[in-house]
Design a protein around this motif. Sequence first.
Motif, short mmCIF file in Angstrom:
data_model
loop_
_atom_site.label_atom_id
_atom_site.label_comp_id
_atom_site.label_asym_id
_atom_site.label_seq_id
_atom_site.Cartn_x
_atom_site.Cartn_y
_atom_site.Cartn_z
N ILE A 65 -7.91 -0.14 4.03
CA ILE A 65 -7.24 0.54 2.92
C ILE A 65 -7.90 1.91 2.71
O ILE A 65 -9.11 1.98 2.51
N MET A 92 -7.41 2.94 -8.77
CA MET A 92 -7.34 3.48 -7.41
C MET A 92 -8.66 3.26 -6.68
O MET A 92 -9.73 3.19 -7.29
N THR A 93 -8.56 3.18 -5.35
CA THR A 93 -9.76 3.15 -4.52
C THR A 93 -10.33 4.57 -4.42
O THR A 93 -9.61 5.56 -4.53
N PRO A 151 0.82 -1.23 0.00
CA PRO A 151 0.00 0.00 0.00
C PRO A 151 0.84 1.26 0.00
O PRO A 151 0.34 2.35 -0.28
N ASN A 152 2.14 1.14 0.31
CA ASN A 152 3.02 2.31 0.27
C ASN A 152 3.41 2.70 -1.15
O ASN A 152 3.90 3.80 -1.38
N GLN A 172 -7.79 6.62 -2.46
CA GLN A 172 -6.65 7.03 -3.28
C GLN A 172 -5.46 6.07 -3.19
O GLN A 172 -4.32 6.46 -3.47
N THR A 173 -5.72 4.82 -2.80
CA THR A 173 -4.66 3.82 -2.78
C THR A 173 -4.61 3.11 -4.13
O THR A 173 -5.62 2.64 -4.64
N THR A 174 -3.42 3.04 -4.72
CA THR A 174 -3.27 2.38 -6.01
C THR A 174 -3.28 0.87 -5.83
O THR A 174 -2.53 0.33 -5.01
N ASN A 180 2.16 3.99 -3.76
CA ASN A 180 1.01 4.75 -4.26
C ASN A 180 1.46 5.62 -5.43
O ASN A 180 1.57 6.83 -5.33
#
Length: 461
Positions: free
Chosen positions: A210, A161-162, A25-26, A213-215, A28
């Motif tokens: 999560i 993205m979320t 998750p880092n 805006q998480t890719t 991004n």
Amino acid sequence: MFAIATKNFVKEVDAGGLLIPVSSPNDNMELLTVVVKKNRPWFWQKPKYLPTDFTLNDLLTGDSPITPGVLDIDFIKYSGTYGKDMLGAVDASFVKANLKIQSEDSSKLKLSFGSLKKEEVDVPKLMRESKGRVLDMSHSLIQQTKEKQKNVFGIVKERIMTTQPCSVVEDVQQQGLLGGTLCPCIPKASKILLTENGKLSKDSNVTLEIPPQTTMAYGIIELEIKNDGHFELCVMSGGGFEVDGPDEKRLLCFSEPTKNAIQQELEKLKDHFQQLSTLPASARSSLFQHITGLMKEPAAIGALQNMLDQMYLGKKPSLDDDGLKESQQQSIQAIFEVLEKSGAEDSTQSPVLIALHLVVSALEELPDDCLPVLSGCSNPATLQTLELLVQCVSGTRETTLSSTALPDDDYERTEHIFASCNVSLRRDSDILRVEIKREPGNHPLILCIAIKSLASLACGC
């Protein structure tokens, strides 16, 4: 857990496509982020993609940044549940006690990503704006990447993205029935319930939240880079760095390798199989036990592979446990203790390290639904039969059913293992025939390598 979730997501929405799952998750990544594509040591391995801290504009000479148009698209709403169930039973008789153990395990991964958005670069505009631009070839990232000729630059052209808070939930349930007068030790767990009738229940539930805006996945365009810093976007073909030499226009372009005959490839690797089979018995037994145990969870094999990759490149390996169980971390540590005793940690050219890297690399490339089933078939007797089928795949294409001597349940599992790697088994009277399906990729070869490697470790166990 996050890496498994994004891998399953990409498999469902873009099977055989160009999307790359994000492993952390880092990571991004913004559009135009530079990604290093690392082609791996064995030609049949999928490349690794390493995001960097730089964008294309950071590497350009001049003060004018490239600003291509960006399209925002509503992608899909996504949720899914993945899991497996395992059953087992053991009866044991002792001089003063009888023991019966029955177990039922289930593991489920629930993904709830909600509405996802897709951001993508206007590629034609990007090509127009980048025409004539020059990369700063003295930039440290370019210098370090160019040293390894198999490395290729790519830039992020699209990302999924979320748009809202979402979650990944891992739900593990284990139940067992203990009968008789002998009670084994109960392992430490998140939650354990033992009822009066001897029924054992162990549950664990882990939730990963999560943020928006998480890719989750991304796609790239590779760059073809000349020695003077000029570059082109490779919309259709692979990229690379220009090679110094008499032919200055020759470029290192890395595309899918030509598929060689399976038998020829196995012949090239026979020294590595021999290296595994001639290890001391205690080392072979330890490696076999711990590797087959890790095969029950693809993420654990992936973690071991990452550490072996680091050693293979001459770096000190470090374990990113990313949700690994304590027993899995202990197994990985035990494998590296065997390597240390063999002297493999002192040289990247150690035959033991190269042979072990081969077997784990093959296991990592197998489909996720194949690994746990192959683990269940990993005993010396069954592996001998699987080796016979490897001979069929690589040459003869058929054998007699009597020579395989597989019970019906083992045959069903074997059929599943080979089918997941694009090889079909067909029974015709007393003849068992194999047929390789015309599918992209090298899964039949990879399965043969995995089986022969495991059989080499299992010999004499």
